[in-house]
Scaffold this motif. Structure first.
Motif, PDB file in Angstrom:
ATOM      1  N   LYS A 437       0.834  -1.199   0.000  1.00 45.99           N
ATOM      2  CA  LYS A 437       0.000   0.000   0.000  1.00 45.99           C
ATOM      3  C   LYS A 437       0.870   1.251   0.000  1.00 45.99           C
ATOM      4  O   LYS A 437       0.609   2.224  -0.738  1.00 45.99           O
ATOM      5  N   GLU A 440       2.660   1.676  -3.416  1.00 45.72           N
ATOM      6  CA  GLU A 440       1.804   2.248  -4.465  1.00 45.72           C
ATOM      7  C   GLU A 440       1.737   3.765  -4.363  1.00 45.72           C
ATOM      8  O   GLU A 440       1.752   4.478  -5.381  1.00 45.72           O
ATOM      9  N   VAL A 441       1.700   4.282  -3.148  1.00 47.05           N
ATOM     10  CA  VAL A 441       1.678   5.736  -2.965  1.00 47.05           C
ATOM     11  C   VAL A 441       3.019   6.343  -3.364  1.00 47.05           C
ATOM     12  O   VAL A 441       3.079   7.386  -4.028  1.00 47.05           O
ATOM     13  N   ARG A 444       3.443   6.964  -7.003  1.00 42.12           N
ATOM     14  CA  ARG A 444       2.683   8.066  -7.585  1.00 42.12           C
ATOM     15  C   ARG A 444       3.476   9.373  -7.609  1.00 42.12           C
ATOM     16  O   ARG A 444       3.104  10.307  -8.311  1.00 42.12           O
ATOM     17  N   HIS A 445       4.547   9.437  -6.842  1.00 41.76           N
ATOM     18  CA  HIS A 445       5.358  10.664  -6.840  1.00 41.76           C
ATOM     19  C   HIS A 445       6.043  10.801  -8.193  1.00 41.76           C
ATOM     20  O   HIS A 445       6.648   9.848  -8.698  1.00 41.76           O
ATOM     21  N   HIS A 485       4.582  13.971   0.441  1.00 39.85           N
ATOM     22  CA  HIS A 485       3.680  13.362  -0.544  1.00 39.85           C
ATOM     23  C   HIS A 485       2.898  12.210   0.089  1.00 39.85           C
ATOM     24  O   HIS A 485       1.675  12.094  -0.126  1.00 39.85           O
ATOM     25  N   CYS A 486       3.559  11.385   0.874  1.00 40.94           N
ATOM     26  CA  CYS A 486       2.890  10.238   1.497  1.00 40.94           C
ATOM     27  C   CYS A 486       1.824  10.678   2.495  1.00 40.94           C
ATOM     28  O   CYS A 486       0.770  10.033   2.614  1.00 40.94           O
ATOM     29  N   HIS A 489      -1.710  10.994   1.242  1.00 39.05           N
ATOM     30  CA  HIS A 489      -2.436   9.831   0.740  1.00 39.05           C
ATOM     31  C   HIS A 489      -2.521   8.662   1.729  1.00 39.05           C
ATOM     32  O   HIS A 489      -3.204   7.677   1.436  1.00 39.05           O
ATOM     33  N   LEU A 490      -1.853   8.771   2.870  1.00 37.31           N
ATOM     34  CA  LEU A 490      -1.805   7.657   3.817  1.00 37.31           C
ATOM     35  C   LEU A 490      -2.209   8.120   5.210  1.00 37.31           C
ATOM     36  O   LEU A 490      -2.089   9.302   5.547  1.00 37.31           O
TER      37      LEU A 490
END
Length: 533
Positions: A437, A440-441, A444-445, A485-486, A489-490
């Motif tokens: 998981k 995957e994030v 995306r960067h 960035h993480c 999304h997390l």
């Protein structure tokens, strides 16, 4: 007399992997079977060569089941050799050419190989030559056609074909006879010899044939190493279908694009990073890729943004994800083109027609939709077992299913979602965090090329979520940028406590990140790194 006691039954019912070429040669003798650079072999010629090598091996006095090892890169001679080994009723033992000398020696000794087929370039290495000499192996050397073979106590592969019978040996080989021992790629640091029969591999090929809709006029470009199961399975499936296999030794995006156009390739198998490199190559915009009908990706998830661009600019026919294991010959599950953009995440799709997939808890209970457990399979493509390791074999087949070591669940529509490797589930501060998981994030960067996420020892969290990142060429990003960035999304406990930038990711020859290497190298990361949380 019943069929099972009929002396002729094994010969009549045999499923010999080498017969895939023989049967295609009977139907399409002049059709192009194998291409290696400028070398082109028809099915009739490939059949003749594989038969000749089989007779050569039998003339050496090798008994049924003797192990013939192979230390080769992709080539026409490699394909000819393993097909000949099958036809002789012997056992093929491919070795990863990226292994250390110690790892190679372990396999040769563990498998009790008596003969070794090896490329001349590898035999020229002093360390490998010394090891081979110390083991007293009979050595068959693959050299490019037209080049002089090395002297000494070796035999050139092409010389083994001269003067041999062109017809296949007449053998009684039941489908349950062992055909190969393929050693696992070592993402856990452990090398296990996975035994497969002719029947188990053949059943996987039949499943691929159906699921991928392969046709006799199809052609594939083989660049992943055939000493691993994915590329071997696809190449063998094409030979079974009467297609053309174009082999390349190394991946170079420009050369791949040129070959797709020149050879009118219809099917590609690759890693997501390979498709990304071809997509970004300057020649892609001017290369005619219209022959491509289907692209298969394996080993790693595909970023959604990349997939959308690939569908637009590379292969509108579609992409499919295939999953499998050396132990459960691939493919076992497939996420088809029509499913790709309907769901986001590490979806593995449906079982192929030749096997059944379920999710099981640690007590052997099959779980329902929405419940996370170990992904298990059963079907004729399952291994015979681990060579010389009955305990590990029994653990792998507990409760009558093959245990993959992967965690997953079926969603509300019955689609299989991969959650993580059991050992890669990170337990941090009392919470479970699937490493995939977070990966995957990270992918995306926009600056990130490759990732691996592991749990490292931490005084406060027990295991700290830690990201390892390789940036795209020319891209710039700091660990703090990536952590920010993480956070977008997390959940807080899922965000990496630290991000480490690497020049290169430790990985197997098929592109799998070797997380055990990262765990070992960075075991004291949170003790030695000032400011690590």
């Amino acid at each position: 007399m019943s069929a099972t006691h009929d002396a002729h039954y094994p010969r009549i019912s045999r499923v010999l992997l080498g017969d895939a070429v023989r049967r295609s040669a009977l139907r399409w003798p002049e059709r192009l079977a194998l291409v290696d650079g400028e070398l082109e072999l028809s099915y009739a010629e490939l059949e003749r060569r594989t038969n000749a090598f089989a007779h050569y091996l039998l003339a050496q006095g090798l008994p049924p089941g003797a192990r013939v090892a192979m230390f080769c890169g992709n080539s026409a001679q490699m394909v000819t050799a393993f097909l000949g080994i099958y036809k002789a009723g012997l056992v093929w033992v491919p070795i990863n050419t990226g292994l250390s000398v110690a790892g190679t020696r372990y396999i040769l000794e563990h498998a009790e190989a008596t003969h070794l087929v090896i490329d001349a370039e590898f035999l020229a290495r002093a360390d490998l030559r010394a090891m081979v000499d110390a083991l007293g192996l009979r050595v068959i050397v693959c050299v490019p056609e037209g080049q002089v073979a090395p002297g000494g106590d070796t035999t050139a592969f092409l010389d083994t074909l001269r003067g041999q019978h062109a017809t296949p040996p007449e053998l009684d080989v039941p489908s349950t006879t062992m055909a190969q021992i393929m050693y696992t790629s070592g993402t856990t640091g452990q090398q296990k010899g996975v035994m497969h029969s002719h029947g188990s591999v053949h059943s996987a090929l039949m499943g691929n044939l159906y699921e991928l809709g392969m046709r006799p006029g199809d052609s594939t470009l083989c660049v992943l190493p055939m000493f691993h199961c994915a590329q071997h399975a696809i190449s063998m499936t094409f030979l079974l279908a009467g297609g053309t296999v174009v082999v390349r030794r190394v991946f170079e995006p420009g050369a791949m694009l040129e070959t797709v156009e020149r050879r009118a390739i219809t099917f590609l198998l690759g890693l997501p990073i390979m498709y990304g490199a071809m997509l970004a190559h300057p020649a892609r915009a001017t290369t005619n890729l219209s022959s491509l009908r289907l692209c298969l990706y394996v080993m790693a998830p595909m970023a959604r943004t990349m997939l959308v661009e690939l569908l637009e600019k590379f292969c509108p026919g579609g992409f499919a994800l295939a999953s499998g294991q050396t132990e459960m010959y691939p493919a076992t599950t497939m996420f088809k083109p029509e499913q790709q953009l309907k769901r986001f995440g590490s979806y593995w799709g449906d079982s192929v027609v030749t096997n059944e997939t379920a999710v099981m808890d640690d007590e052997g209970r099959l779980l329902g939709r929405g419940e996370v457990g170990e992904i298990v399979h059963r079907g004729p493509n399952v291994m015979l077992g681990y060579y010389k390791d009955p305990e590990a074999t029994q653990r792998a087949r507990a409760f009558g299913w093959h245990h993959t070591g992967d965690l997953g669940m079926f969603d509300g529509d019955g689609q299989l979602l991969f959650v993580d490797r059991k050992k890669d589930m990170i337990k941090t501060g009392g919470e479970n965090v699937p490493s995939i998981k977070v990966e995957e994030v990270l992918l995306r960067h926009p600056a990130v090329l490759q990732v691996a996420v592991v749990g490292l020892p931490h005084a406060r969290w027990a295991e700290a979520v830690t990201g390892f990142v390789v940036l795209k060429p020319g891209a710039a990003a700091t660990p703090a940028d990536i952590v920010t960035h993480c956070r977008q999304h997390l959940g807080g406990f899922e965000v990496p406590k630290s991000v480490v930038l690497l020049d290169a990711m430790p990985q197997t020859s098929t592109g799998k990140a070797q997380k055990f290497v990262l765990r070992q190298q960075y075991e004291r990361h949170y003790e030695d790194t000032p400011g690590a949380t």
